[in-house]
Enzyme design. Structure first.
Site, PDB file in Angstrom:
ATOM      1  N   GLU A 171      -1.870  -6.050  -7.303  1.00 20.97           N
ATOM      2  CA  GLU A 171      -2.474  -7.211  -7.963  1.00 20.97           C
ATOM      3  C   GLU A 171      -3.978  -7.325  -7.748  1.00 20.97           C
ATOM      4  O   GLU A 171      -4.464  -8.291  -7.147  1.00 20.97           O
ATOM      5  CB  GLU A 171      -1.793  -8.504  -7.494  1.00 20.97           C
ATOM      6  CG  GLU A 171      -0.316  -8.535  -7.780  1.00 20.97           C
ATOM      7  CD  GLU A 171       0.320  -9.898  -7.524  1.00 20.97           C
ATOM      8  OE1 GLU A 171      -0.407 -10.861  -7.215  1.00 20.97           O
ATOM      9  OE2 GLU A 171       1.536 -10.014  -7.665  1.00 20.97           O
ATOM     10  N   GLU A 379       7.567  -6.690  -7.781  1.00 22.29           N
ATOM     11  CA  GLU A 379       7.781  -7.989  -7.121  1.00 22.29           C
ATOM     12  C   GLU A 379       8.374  -8.970  -8.112  1.00 22.29           C
ATOM     13  O   GLU A 379       7.935  -9.051  -9.258  1.00 22.29           O
ATOM     14  CB  GLU A 379       6.467  -8.613  -6.607  1.00 22.29           C
ATOM     15  CG  GLU A 379       5.904  -7.969  -5.379  1.00 22.29           C
ATOM     16  CD  GLU A 379       4.618  -8.639  -4.892  1.00 22.29           C
ATOM     17  OE1 GLU A 379       4.410  -9.839  -5.167  1.00 22.29           O
ATOM     18  OE2 GLU A 379       3.826  -7.937  -4.249  1.00 22.29           O
TER      19      GLU A 379
HETATM   20  C1  GBH Z   1       2.288 -12.106  -5.164  1.00 22.94           C
HETATM   21  O1  GBH Z   1       1.239 -12.606  -5.934  1.00 22.94           O
HETATM   22  C2  GBH Z   1       1.733 -11.349  -4.011  1.00 22.94           C
HETATM   23  O2  GBH Z   1       1.638  -9.970  -4.298  1.00 22.94           O
HETATM   24  C3  GBH Z   1       2.489 -11.563  -2.721  1.00 22.94           C
HETATM   25  O3  GBH Z   1       1.760 -11.058  -1.652  1.00 22.94           O
HETATM   26  C4  GBH Z   1       2.799 -13.027  -2.567  1.00 22.94           C
HETATM   27  O4  GBH Z   1       3.371 -13.323  -1.325  1.00 22.94           O
HETATM   28  C5  GBH Z   1       3.711 -13.427  -3.677  1.00 22.94           C
HETATM   29  O5  GBH Z   1       3.179 -13.123  -4.915  1.00 22.94           O
HETATM   30  C6  GBH Z   1       4.061 -14.901  -3.684  1.00 22.94           C
HETATM   31  O6  GBH Z   1       2.920 -15.683  -3.898  1.00 22.94           O
HETATM   32  O7  GBH Z   1      -4.729 -17.962 -11.607  1.00 22.94           O
HETATM   33  O8  GBH Z   1      -5.308 -19.109  -9.597  1.00 22.94           O
HETATM   34  O9  GBH Z   1      -3.783 -20.123 -11.151  1.00 22.94           O
HETATM   35  C7  GBH Z   1       1.505 -13.760  -6.670  1.00 22.94           C
HETATM   36  C8  GBH Z   1       1.140 -13.661  -8.130  1.00 22.94           C
HETATM   37  C9  GBH Z   1      -0.599 -14.421  -9.590  1.00 22.94           C
HETATM   38  C10 GBH Z   1       0.948 -15.971  -8.723  1.00 22.94           C
HETATM   39  C11 GBH Z   1      -1.571 -15.558  -9.850  1.00 22.94           C
HETATM   40  C12 GBH Z   1      -0.016 -17.108  -8.946  1.00 22.94           C
HETATM   41  C13 GBH Z   1      -1.706 -17.974 -10.420  1.00 22.94           C
HETATM   42  C14 GBH Z   1      -2.975 -18.084  -9.670  1.00 22.94           C
HETATM   43  N1  GBH Z   1       0.261 -14.740  -8.487  1.00 22.94           N
HETATM   44  N2  GBH Z   1      -0.862 -16.814 -10.058  1.00 22.94           N
HETATM   45  S1  GBH Z   1      -4.281 -18.871 -10.571  1.00 22.94           S
END
Ligand code: GBH
Length: 488
Positions: A171, A379
């Site tokens: 990511e 994931e």
């Molecule tokens: C994953 O990312 C991670 O890889 C992992 O480490 C983590 O523990 C897991 O998810 C749970 O959180 O644009 O600021 O509104 C999460 C994927 C992508 C979810 C961005 C939240 C919105 C953020 N994320 N999303 S924002």
């Protein structure tokens, strides 16, 4: 339809990987064991206000000491793969030298996995840059991409004889935009130019490392290299409102295409370049970079939690700000006016929508748009509170339902022709959930953070049953493969 029967009938490709995922900075602990030095998350978490409850990754889930037991859990659940990440700060403390004591941990982990017939699925960068490199500019400077290659060489020298699946980045959207624009993640910068530089230098590091891994590949050891992206389907809040339609286009560009197109086709999307014009990307892209970035990859990792319903009229949607929303700067560089709205869907404890059809549709779309590119769901998971009963059971009915619905959605995608080769539940263990600290739980295995005791949750048992059905279909599971492992 009965999900167990459905996954039992699905024509999963041979060798489909059924796994769980973790990351070093979230579970290992041992922040300073065996010569490891700070990563940006160690330093960031020490600043009051950055992480909920003042939590730090110092202890994590003490996986460093408990690794053999955690690998045994994977075996008990009947999983065939484990996605983990390597800590750069453990392998090259301060990025100054190769730390053999740090590498030895991953050596033992890989041996332990292989002894249990669990495929190691290795991620090189899951957000934990050595803090010493941050002090030299971190991902905003080009040198960090070159240094990443030295680190990858050290990891490959030690593990390349046994590890087939390599993921360069997890990511990069989050480390670039949440780390450098909204600043909710380490290193906590709030600077659009820094975010765009970080984006480009991570792409470059991905390309350089992928090329180097191919050069280092050993005869007779198969090598598969990929990258894990957090992809989303951006839906306009009002499909008849051109402002919302434009907002969805911008999020699709910033979130999906600014990653897919450089990596797969060696170009930044023209509309993305227009959206971020004058903010600094032009200054860091050098001739030849995009050719380097577009090294052929063997698979695309897809991390999917939720889709996004967006508006160009911030906070004007039906939901407005949710109780879980923190008011921070926007991660959407060049599109700061864009905001999310909540649809009429159930929400997890993160405030994220539960919408399994979104995962199915995303996989089918990726399959259509990128034929010949195998996909892994690297994931997928949900934060919910657990109910721990006095007899030591951990009930998490909502997470169990979430896992089942999403595995069924992947089954549908496979039936619709998407070339999916693996599915990894996030996460094996409750862990350090970044800016939320230990307050949010994603594990299919419960961790009592005081005692570090592990207990398989109902969702873990449900996942094990689904995996057994997928692997053995109508056939009885072979001796030793139990659909319902006893609580450990
Ligand atoms: C994953 O990312 C991670 O890889 C992992 O480490 C983590 O523990 C897991 O998810 C749970 O959180 O644009 O600021 O509104 C999460 C994927 C992508 C979810 C961005 C939240 C919105 C953020 N994320 N999303 S924002």
């Amino acid at each position: 339809p009965d999900p167990l029967a459905q996954v039992g009938r699905t024509p999963w490709p041979p060798g489909f990987l059924w796994g769980a995922a973790t990351s070093a900075g979230q579970i290992e602990g041992g922040a300073h064991a065996d010569g490891r030095e700070d990563s940006i998350w160690d330093a960031f978490a020490r600043v009051p206000g950055n992480v909920a409850g003042g939590d730090t990754p110092e202890r994590g889930a003490e996986h460093l000491e408990r690794m053999p037991d955690d690998v045994a859990l994977l075996g008990a659940l009947g999983l065939t793969a484990y996605r983990f990440s390597v800590s750069w700060a453990r392998v090259r403390p301060g990025d100054r030298y190769r730390n053999d004591a740090g590498l030895a941990f991953y050596d033992r982990l890989v041996d332990e996995l292989l002894a249990r017939d669990v495929v190691p699925f290795l991620t090189l960068y899951h957000w934990d840059l050595p803090q010493a490199l941050e002090e030299r500019g971190g991902w905003t400077v080009r040198d960090t991409a070159e240094r990443f290659v030295r680190y990858v060489e050290d990891v490959h020298a030690r593990l390349g004889d046994r590890v087939e699946h390599w993921t360069t980045f997890n990511e990069p959207f989050c480390s670039a935009f949440i780390g450098h624009a909204s600043g909710e993640h380490a290193p906590g910068r709030q600077d659009p130019g820094a975010a765009l530089a970080a984006l480009h230098h991570q792409h470059l590091a991905h390309g350089l490392a992928t090329r180097r891994l191919r050069e280092l590949a050993r005869p007779g050891v198969p090598l598969q290299v990929g990258i894990s992206l957090n992809l989303t389907t951006a839906v306009p809040a009002d499909p008849d409102d051109p402002v919302d339609v434009d907002a969805a286009r911008r999020v699709d560009a910033l979130w999906n295409r600014a990653f897919l197109e450089p990596v797969l086709h060696g170009r930044y999307p023209a509309d993305f370049l227009a959206d971020v014009a004058g903010l600094g990307l032009e200054e860091v892209v050098r001739p030849g970079d995009l050719e380097t970035i577009a090294q052929p990859i063997d698979f695309l990792g897809v991390n999917h939690y939720h889709d996004d319903c967006v508006t160009g009229h911030p906070q004007s949607g039906p939901g407005g700000l949710r109780p879980t929303d923190k008011v921070t700067r926007s991660p959407f560089v060049g599109s700061e006016h864009v905001g999310s709205v909540t649809r009429d869907l159930p929400l997890t404890e993160m405030g994220w929508e539960v919408h399994p059809d979104g995962l199915r549709d995303l996989l089918v779309r990726l399959g259509r748009e990128h034929p010949g590119l195998p996909l892994h769901v690297t994931e997928n998971g949900a934060a919910y509170a657990d109910v721990v009963t006095p007899d030591g059971c951990v009930h998490d009915a909502q997470r169990a339902a979430f896992v089942e619905a999403h595995v069924a959605a992947v089954a549908e995608a496979v039936e619709l022709g998407a070339d999916v080769r693996g599915f990894f539940a996030w996460s094996l263990l409750d862990n350090f959930e970044w800016a939320w600290g230990y307050a949010k739980r994603f594990g299919i295995v419960h961790v009592d953070h005081a005692t570090q005791r592990r207990t398989v949750k109902d969702s873990g048992h449900r996942f094990a049953a689904l995996v057994a059905a997928a692997r053995h279909g109508d056939q009885p599971a072979p001796a030793g493969a139990r659909a319902q492992p006893a609580p450990l």
